[in-house]
Scaffold this active site. Sequence first.
Site, PDB file in Angstrom:
ATOM      1  N   TYR A 169      29.196  19.146  -3.389  1.00 51.72           N
ATOM      2  CA  TYR A 169      30.381  18.235  -3.121  1.00 51.72           C
ATOM      3  C   TYR A 169      31.638  18.669  -3.926  1.00 51.72           C
ATOM      4  O   TYR A 169      31.440  19.721  -4.558  1.00 51.72           O
ATOM      5  CB  TYR A 169      29.914  16.553  -3.513  1.00 51.72           C
ATOM      6  CG  TYR A 169      28.916  16.423  -2.588  1.00 51.72           C
ATOM      7  CD1 TYR A 169      29.421  15.914  -1.305  1.00 51.72           C
ATOM      8  CD2 TYR A 169      27.758  15.875  -2.912  1.00 51.72           C
ATOM      9  CE1 TYR A 169      28.317  15.646  -0.323  1.00 51.72           C
ATOM     10  CE2 TYR A 169      26.734  15.385  -2.029  1.00 51.72           C
ATOM     11  CZ  TYR A 169      27.070  15.125  -0.733  1.00 51.72           C
ATOM     12  OH  TYR A 169      26.178  14.555   0.003  1.00 51.72           O
ATOM     13  N   ARG A 217      25.363  14.877 -13.031  1.00 52.02           N
ATOM     14  CA  ARG A 217      24.208  15.301 -12.122  1.00 52.02           C
ATOM     15  C   ARG A 217      24.704  16.791 -11.714  1.00 52.02           C
ATOM     16  O   ARG A 217      25.785  16.877 -11.011  1.00 52.02           O
ATOM     17  CB  ARG A 217      24.103  14.313 -10.558  1.00 52.02           C
ATOM     18  CG  ARG A 217      22.676  14.888  -9.875  1.00 52.02           C
ATOM     19  CD  ARG A 217      22.552  13.929  -8.913  1.00 52.02           C
ATOM     20  NE  ARG A 217      20.866  14.049  -8.531  1.00 52.02           N
ATOM     21  CZ  ARG A 217      20.407  13.485  -7.318  1.00 52.02           C
ATOM     22  NH1 ARG A 217      21.385  13.136  -6.321  1.00 52.02           N
ATOM     23  NH2 ARG A 217      19.213  13.410  -7.022  1.00 52.02           N
ATOM     24  N   ARG A 315      13.151   8.991  -2.609  1.00 52.81           N
ATOM     25  CA  ARG A 315      12.357   8.453  -1.113  1.00 52.81           C
ATOM     26  C   ARG A 315      11.193   7.914  -1.589  1.00 52.81           C
ATOM     27  O   ARG A 315      10.593   6.870  -1.028  1.00 52.81           O
ATOM     28  CB  ARG A 315      12.310   9.784  -0.421  1.00 52.81           C
ATOM     29  CG  ARG A 315      13.576  10.200   0.222  1.00 52.81           C
ATOM     30  CD  ARG A 315      13.416  11.629   0.830  1.00 52.81           C
ATOM     31  NE  ARG A 315      13.182  12.769  -0.119  1.00 52.81           N
ATOM     32  CZ  ARG A 315      12.937  13.725   0.080  1.00 52.81           C
ATOM     33  NH1 ARG A 315      12.439  14.171   1.480  1.00 52.81           N
ATOM     34  NH2 ARG A 315      12.745  14.761  -0.788  1.00 52.81           N
ATOM     35  N   CYS A 338       5.433   8.366   0.178  1.00 51.20           N
ATOM     36  CA  CYS A 338       6.388   8.871   0.814  1.00 51.20           C
ATOM     37  C   CYS A 338       5.820  10.120   1.238  1.00 51.20           C
ATOM     38  O   CYS A 338       5.068  11.166   0.434  1.00 51.20           O
ATOM     39  CB  CYS A 338       7.661   9.273  -0.087  1.00 51.20           C
ATOM     40  SG  CYS A 338       8.895  10.579   0.821  1.00 51.20           S
ATOM     41  N   CYS A 341       9.058  13.208   5.545  1.00 49.19           N
ATOM     42  CA  CYS A 341       9.366  13.419   6.722  1.00 49.19           C
ATOM     43  C   CYS A 341      11.058  13.448   7.335  1.00 49.19           C
ATOM     44  O   CYS A 341      11.414  14.065   8.102  1.00 49.19           O
ATOM     45  CB  CYS A 341       8.737  12.413   7.811  1.00 49.19           C
ATOM     46  SG  CYS A 341       9.396  10.501   7.654  1.00 49.19           S
ATOM     47  N   CYS A 345      15.182   8.222   6.473  1.00 48.66           N
ATOM     48  CA  CYS A 345      16.212   8.285   5.206  1.00 48.66           C
ATOM     49  C   CYS A 345      17.262   9.284   5.572  1.00 48.66           C
ATOM     50  O   CYS A 345      18.302   9.283   5.071  1.00 48.66           O
ATOM     51  CB  CYS A 345      15.567   8.639   3.950  1.00 48.66           C
ATOM     52  SG  CYS A 345      14.532  10.028   3.978  1.00 48.66           S
ATOM     53  N   GLU A 407     -10.686   1.749  18.500  1.00 45.41           N
ATOM     54  CA  GLU A 407     -10.265   3.166  18.558  1.00 45.41           C
ATOM     55  C   GLU A 407     -11.475   4.061  19.346  1.00 45.41           C
ATOM     56  O   GLU A 407     -12.641   3.736  18.902  1.00 45.41           O
ATOM     57  CB  GLU A 407     -10.120   3.827  17.195  1.00 45.41           C
ATOM     58  CG  GLU A 407      -9.686   5.260  17.222  1.00 45.41           C
ATOM     59  CD  GLU A 407      -8.765   5.661  18.257  1.00 45.41           C
ATOM     60  OE1 GLU A 407      -8.957   6.723  18.651  1.00 45.41           O
ATOM     61  OE2 GLU A 407      -7.508   5.094  18.077  1.00 45.41           O
ATOM     62  N   GLN A 415      -2.433  10.699  17.265  1.00 41.09           N
ATOM     63  CA  GLN A 415      -1.764  11.776  17.190  1.00 41.09           C
ATOM     64  C   GLN A 415      -1.111  12.166  15.598  1.00 41.09           C
ATOM     65  O   GLN A 415      -1.045  13.256  15.422  1.00 41.09           O
ATOM     66  CB  GLN A 415      -0.428  11.762  18.039  1.00 41.09           C
ATOM     67  CG  GLN A 415      -0.717  11.667  19.540  1.00 41.09           C
ATOM     68  CD  GLN A 415       0.597  11.628  20.261  1.00 41.09           C
ATOM     69  OE1 GLN A 415       1.399  12.175  20.082  1.00 41.09           O
ATOM     70  NE2 GLN A 415       0.998  10.384  21.088  1.00 41.09           N
TER      71      GLN A 415
END
Length: 637
Positions: A169, A217, A315, A338, A341, A345, A407, A415
């Site tokens: 940034y 940061r 996350r 978490c 993936c 988010c 199941e 999957q």
Amino acid sequence: MKLFEPIQIGSLKLKNRIVLAPMATHYADENGAVTPRLKNYYAEIAQGGTGLIITESGYIHPSGRGGLRRMGLHQDTLIPGLKELVDQVHAAGAKISSELHHGGRQVNAEIQGIYPVSCSSIPSGLERFVPRTLKVPEIEELVEAFGQAAKRSLAAGFDAILIHAAHGYLIHQFLSPLTNRRTDRYGGSFRRRLRFLEEVVRHCREVVGKDFPVMVRISAHEFAHGGFTLRDSQRFARYLEEWGVDSIHVSAGTHDSQEMEVPPMTIPRGCHVPLAGAIKKMVSIPVAVAGRIVDPKMAEEILQKGEADLITLGRALIADPEFPKKVQEGRVDDIRPCIGCLQGCLTQLYRGDPITCLVNPSAGLEMEGRPKPAKKRKKVLVIGGGPAGMGAAMVAALRGHEVSLWEKNEHLGGQFQLASLPPQKREIRGFLEYLERQIKKLGIQVYLKQEMTLNQLAQTQAEVIILATGGIPYKPEIPGVNQENVLTAWEALANPKRVGNHVLIIGGGAVGSETAEFLADLGKEVTLVEMTKEIALDAERIHRKVLLSRLGEKGVKIRIMTEAKAIRPKGVEVEFKGRGEFLPAETVILAMGVKKNAALEEGLISLKAEAYRIGDYQEPRKALEAIHEGFKTALKI
């Protein structure tokens, strides 16, 4: 645990060392004002035991707004809403810091209506707009804008401010030799590239006073050729302490090395810990570390080894806002993990939508999304033990229903269980194990290796039926598709011993590409054939970048704009731009998507029970949609 020991940041005392990382949400309104949704989101995390909440990046000037519904710190009219947010977090038992931010060149011109600005006119790899170079009076105006944002933070009751000098940034753009080509007092030498950050820090300190905590940061490494490295950021750190900064928060990367900025599951956990440890050696002020820290054991080890003083969870706290409380209570097995993936988010964010979470559908819906006791207890039958069915069964049981789960396979997961097999995707297994533990704790009756038949369905006494049988692999209508040397990607992942040494995969989506890597790691010679110009376009963007790099490194041959015409015993006939070719292969694998498994539809129509269709049974989509659909369906019952 050291994780729950108090710590001092300047004049601010925190009850523990857990910090919520600043993450954009798109929960604010279009003017940057705080909304009830934004307040509830932060309050939920505060109630979960986090010591310090850092809000999402608050833009300090209209030219630096990173998204359409980002939180603003740019005008006084926003102070009352910010104060309400602060008060709600304080009431929940946490401290709270704002984050002062300007996007610089990483601002979309279509949102602002004007081209972005930067220290130099060097475009970002993420945005297609060439930024306008800031003039010195404009830089001075922005320094003042940072100070005014700090003043508003103080007026709203925040306990600290965090200046965002990371992730490519505006402040980072001044720091980096890749983006700062100026020859005036704000560019050229290392020290002059620091001038903008120094002026921002010193002005903010002047505005808030000597006792108010000021944090910064930084990206401790750009991970880009020609960019600054750890050695440079160690020098940054020494200057920051000299200027009176109370704490340094260590991250890494930019939008051009986004796999290090927002690491997906393919990047090792704790990836920035060595960087933080090196920064900590240079300063005496507290150092916080981020970067895929999702395991409380790892967090504790980082603190015990002295590699950081604070643990920044991002996350992980979206996935489970009660992470700290569960650790403190010894309920680590109940933490919703978490999996990195990025579907909810990050993908949602770049679409301009409010963020959510694949494993936590309640994220951002803290009030209306909580499972509440049902008005009437019902007998619920869930058919299909994939993530959609498992999630629906769990929420239905939490609401007090009597639930059974059928199941057809010998294990739950569907999957998603297969998706956890390719390399670098084992994190998925952790979520499935969490679901299995919760299903067991809730007393849900699970019937494995039990395929529901039309006759059994007709005789069921269930008052509610949730059909979550998923999809089945799509097979193209081409000659030879039913030969013995042809497998689906699911079959190849589940039983790789059936796969020969020379493999051709038809279908270059995420499943085909990940299967190619899985088999390449087993020593197979793999060719991937795709009809379009690109592969893995349905993969999350950062995961795709890392995946394509690994496929290249592992020697997977990729054929694009190539169509399979016929499968033969020793290979596949293909066509490229009207020209036929034969590609030899011992095993041919189909990875061409899934189609709805409608085997029970006829029986479902004839029943009088309340019925729902969820997941890939309703329509083949991504795991996020399937899991959320199961969650929302169970809330209706």
